[in-house]
Structures are given as structure tokens and as C-alpha cells.
Write an enzyme that holds these catalytic residues in place. Sequence first.
Site, PDB file in Angstrom:
ATOM      1  N   GLU A 250       0.843  -1.198   0.000  1.00  7.52           N
ATOM      2  CA  GLU A 250       0.000   0.000   0.000  1.00  7.52           C
ATOM      3  C   GLU A 250       0.876   1.245   0.000  1.00  7.52           C
ATOM      4  O   GLU A 250       1.584   1.533   0.975  1.00  7.52           O
ATOM      5  CB  GLU A 250      -0.920   0.023   1.216  1.00  7.52           C
ATOM      6  N   LYS A 382      -7.606 -15.102  16.631  1.00  7.53           N
ATOM      7  CA  LYS A 382      -7.923 -14.684  15.262  1.00  7.53           C
ATOM      8  C   LYS A 382      -9.378 -14.258  15.102  1.00  7.53           C
ATOM      9  O   LYS A 382      -9.980 -14.464  14.045  1.00  7.53           O
ATOM     10  CB  LYS A 382      -7.569 -15.800  14.282  1.00  7.53           C
ATOM     11  N   ASP A 458       2.267 -14.024  12.871  1.00 13.49           N
ATOM     12  CA  ASP A 458       1.111 -14.647  12.225  1.00 13.49           C
ATOM     13  C   ASP A 458       0.186 -13.553  11.708  1.00 13.49           C
ATOM     14  O   ASP A 458      -0.444 -12.852  12.508  1.00 13.49           O
ATOM     15  CB  ASP A 458       0.371 -15.521  13.238  1.00 13.49           C
ATOM     16  N   HIS A 556      -2.641  10.236  -1.691  1.00 15.62           N
ATOM     17  CA  HIS A 556      -2.833   8.926  -2.299  1.00 15.62           C
ATOM     18  C   HIS A 556      -2.784   9.007  -3.815  1.00 15.62           C
ATOM     19  O   HIS A 556      -2.307   8.079  -4.471  1.00 15.62           O
ATOM     20  CB  HIS A 556      -4.155   8.313  -1.828  1.00 15.62           C
TER      21      HIS A 556
END
Length: 621
Positions: A250, A382, A458, A556
Amino acid sequence: MKSGEGMKSYAVQTVPNGGHRNSTSRKLEGKPLASDALPLPVGLTNKIFMVLFFSASYYLMRRWREKIRTSTPLHMLNLGEIAAIIVQLASFIYLIGFFGIDYVQTFINKSVDGSWDSEDYREAGVNCQASQPDSCTPSIPRTPALLKGKPLKEHSDEDISEAVRNGETPSYSLEAELDDCERAASIRKRAVELVNGRSLEGLPLEGMDYSKILGQCCEMVIGHVQIPVGVAGPLLLDGFEYTVPMATTEGCLVASTNRGCKAIAQSGGASSVVTRDGMTRAPVVRFQTAKRAAALKYFVEDANNFETLSVIFNRTSRFARLQDVYCVMAGRNVYMRFSASTGDAMGMNMISKGVQNVLTYLESVFPDMELISISGNFCADKKATAVNWIEGRGKSVVCEAILKEDIVRKVLKTSVPALVELNTIKNLAGSAVAGALGGFNAHAANIVAAVYIATGQDPAQVVESSQCLTMMEAVNGGRDLHISVTMPSIEVGTIGGGTQLPSQAACLNLLGVRGANADMPGANAEQLARVVAAAVLAGEISLMSALASNTLVKSHLKYNRSSQNLLPSSQSSQNIAALTGGLLSQNVSANQTPPLPRSSSSSSFRHRRTGSSSSPPQRLD
């Protein structure tokens, strides 16, 4: 296995008549014991030898007492006394072996760092340790697979790829059969191309040590994905400067975080505090009645039983230390949330081992307890959950900084009142309107994900690790800005899993937290959590400033747009001209709203949620 949610759940057998549990449940942990060879259950064998030992001892003591009274030499033995001595020695040797062997094996079977993260790896029979990077040889002797009468490794790569494609050779066995992890990945990649009829030319194979992946990071490997790594900093945190590695695709993310680091450094730096450090695992068990379930809850939460549970839990690792256990009931089901410190490891495997030991013990106390799963989603791993948001999981960190008024104006191009107002309306009220659970921030997940990927964490745990509350207040008479991030569930480690891969280990080394801390176990993982929180703080500062000054879109458009897959300017102009011509043919001017389509059924429409009928909006010409 790092996640833990996918772990196998075992229904551990109970022993009738309250006898000692046999070796079946111990085998579930993958540790062969000498007692596995006994023809009788361990509990029964123990009782027999204990009775023999004390009976023989009692008999010999009585005989020797009589000899002393009658002045008979002690070395003169009859047949019964000889038999008693043999029985006594045999039972003594057995009992010493039984009670001592488990204690010795808890040290013999450990990995070097004291964690258990590599045990599943060893149990799979694969020997690809970091100390032997070129070896992918099964540690268990096996018969080599044959293809057309010859060992698989003697065939060409193309022939083996065809065999995998046709199903003659299992794809998952290539590493074990070929003793070459990179060749196995290359052949598997070619087989995937043959099966799907699509090229994988852009997926690289070179530049990766596949022996360090097998059995620990990924299965069925066909290559590796390249992700750019940038750095933000220097980040001044707790008096030390850090250069933060961030792996992301990004645009603007690293540059924005870097601007936040600059604002923090020029304002005197940030400070952090770790308020909690404990990984969690919550198995779920079931009873026949809620009353029996409540009995287990009272037993586990009784302070008098905690020491026993701790001893059983802690013996699985040098670093795992049980902190607390509390239970929640749902009908006749009991969810037990274990919390433990795990040193420099993230700790999911470590705590799962300890929990399995405790469950085995609890089944001897509650024979009617049925283990449903070693993970009952009350951990919670998670998933964005209230229990993690309130109780915390992993490292709970608060990081703060005070930004000077002139730094806010010159570096961030905004003002203190504007940032405070925006944070209240966007991060607090806006997130509340959205029903956010731990999402009271601008983009904490962006920074957490980038640092996690760069340092071998992770990535799936970004879900709960990015739960963050961003606070902004005007201080020092309204001139300066106090900003803080509160992150209760940062789950990181500096050993195990992806942290051992060369690229990720290099990024950890850049932060000075690579591997385990020999002097203070757990210090490296804790410091990494502090850096993650401080990087989030920098990212929040910069993005909120861009929003407050209305420069986000401009940034951006400059840094986060690619023209590689866009149409050429000439073709784009032709498309626009064609679209304009189509509109003109319908006599629709640029300042005129196109007519609304008429409903074929009626002139009214129904609301998409309530189903209520209303008239369509009227055009104002």
C-alpha cells in the site's frame, strides 16, 4: 502450528474404578514412555510392585530381628530370604524408574529454547532443523518410493511432475522422497502448471531456503511471494531510537508512518508501558448435568487447587508459567480460559501443551468430563472479541506522546483543536455508530499488518492485535496534543514460526529483538510489542492529520496510484468521447439529471429494509 484453532482435539480415555491412567493419553502428546511396554495398565502395575516392595521389606526386617535376638549371622540366608531380597530389589528398581523417568524425559524431549514449537515438526518424521539446512531427510526409516521401477530421485524433474499430475506420486511426499526441498518445490510448481494449464512464471523459486520452511511455516510449497519492505523512523521510544521495518504493497503507508515518527521524535519521543503479558487458551468440556459442570468450575477456580494445576502446567516448558484460570458456563458446557506467560515465543503451541496436561489431570478427578475441543473460541484466537478487548491477550500495551503545538502546525500541517475534534467524531463516535468492537482508531490494522509480515508474525492475528483505542486531548493550556493508543491484545514472538526465516529474522535484528533473550526471557517479545504500539501511534498521528487538513486524497493520488494497467491516454480519450456522444444523442446535458426509470408494476416502491410503501422522489426541473 501457530494459530492453535485448528489443533486436533482428543477425547482422552477415562480409567474405570478410579485407577491410574494408562499410557494411552500420554501417547497423544507424542512422547513415548518406557511404561508403554507394560502388559498391564500402569495403575495396576504400580500397585502390584508397591505391595511387593513393602511386603518384602517387612518380611526381611522381621527375619533380621529374629537373627539378632538368636545371634544368628545375618549373611546366612534361607531360600525365602533370598526370594524376598530379589523381590525387594526388583520392585525398588521399577518404582525408581517409574517415578523418575517422566521427570527426566521432560528435559530430554524439549527443544533447545525450551519451547515446544518444533515438536509437531519432529513427530512428522522430518529433519530440517536450522542446524542442518540442507537436510530434508525423514528421521524415521522408510522405503523409497519407486516410479517405473526406479527410485523417484533418479528420474528427471519433468517425469516426476508428470507423475504428480497423474496421481502416481503424492505431491506432499516430494520433500521426503527427493531429500531436496528446493527441487521438490520446483517439481510441484511445474505439476501445478500442468494440472491447471496456466503459467506460474512470475512466481520465483530462487532466493529462499526451503529447508527452513518445511514442517514449520508452509506445506505444498511452490515458491514465495515478494513483498516490498520499507522502513519508518527513527522512532524515538522510551529513550531509544528504532528503525521500523514494514512489509506492504500500500503506497503512502510507510511514508505516512515515517511522518508520524518525525513528529514524535521532534516532540521528545513516545513512552510505553506493558500492563499485561499472557497468552490464552480456552478448552471446552461437557458434563451430563450443569451441576457437575459447576463442580468443575468451583474446583478449577479454587485458590487451593491452583498450585497443583500450576505444577502440572509448568512442567511442559522452562518458560510456560500458568498465571490464572477462570471458567464460564454455557448450560452443561464449561469454557476454561487459561492464561500463561510464554517467554519470547508467541506461545500458542506452548500453552496448548500445558493445557493438554491439565486436562489429563482433570479427567482423573472428574471421570465424567468429556473434552469437546482444546479450543472453545473463548481464547479467543484470530477473532475480534469482547473478551480480548476487556481481558487482553498476548501483550497489553499503552503508548503515548505529547506533540508540541509548533510540530503539529509545521510537520503535520494542522492544529491541535482540529485533531481533538476529528478524533472524537471519527474514532470515538463514528466507531460507536458502526458498532465497532475494539476498532476505535483510524487504521491501526495497517501498521500492525505491515510490521507483522516483516517480522514473521502470524498475519491472521492482526484481527485481534489491531484492536486499538486512540485518544487525543489538548494539554498544557490547550497548546499541545496528548495522544495515546491502548492495545490490549498484541500477539507477537521473536522465536518460532516465521521469525526463523532469514528475511524476517533480519527485520527482527534491525529492531534488536531477534531470537530469545538469554538474560531476561520474554524481554525481546515484550519490546517488539512496544515497537508495534509506537508504530501504530505514529500512523494514527499522520493519518488523522491528513484527514484534518484534507490532504489524504491528494497524497494517495501522488503515491498510491499505478498507471501500469491503465489504458493509454489516447484510448481513454476515445472512450470518453464515445460516452459523451452517447449522452448527447439522448439530449441529456451535463447539468441535467437523467430521467428516473419507471417501475413496470406501479408508481410506488418499497423500502429495502422496512418494506413500507412510499412515493418515488419527484424531479425538480
